[in-house]
Scaffold this active site. Sequence first.
Site: not given
Length: 174
Positions: A12, A88, A96
């Site tokens: 998140c 989220c 990422c």
Amino acid sequence: MSETPFNVLFLCTGNSARSILAEAILNRVGRDRFKAWSAGSNPKGTVHPFAVDLLVQLNHDISFARSKDWAEFANPDAPKLDFVFTLCDSAAEEACPVWPGQPMTAHWGLPDPAAATGTEAERRLAFADTYRMLNNRISIFTALPLATLDRLSLQRRLDEIGSQTSSKDAPEPA
């Protein structure tokens, strides 16, 4: 148990509520089959007090609970991840890090209970509802026959779990 547990990372942005709850749930529900961690792209540095209170109320060990940066899990000394789940929408949209070992990924987006408004009771209810939804999804995940699913089938199942909004709509664990 001789098998190595599957390593799971929950992400998140703030790593203060949803991902912390998911880490606690999987480490309880998955026991020796899974090892969970949580992290954030922009960690708040603290765990939300309502998340801590709920975990204590539900008899979770909270000694693990700390808000941490996802970079901890992208370095060579980090555990080899088997699964990475974003919880989220903002974390799902971010670029990422490259996770060593090419883990399976899925987006299991949920509303942020830390953003809930209203009375304290209503805000705490948002945390309890998030816990319930995560517990449902994680229970389905841990019941999947991981050893018998090919990578494509497993990816489809992970995506299905994340698309469910309530336990009555949840897919059966094949």
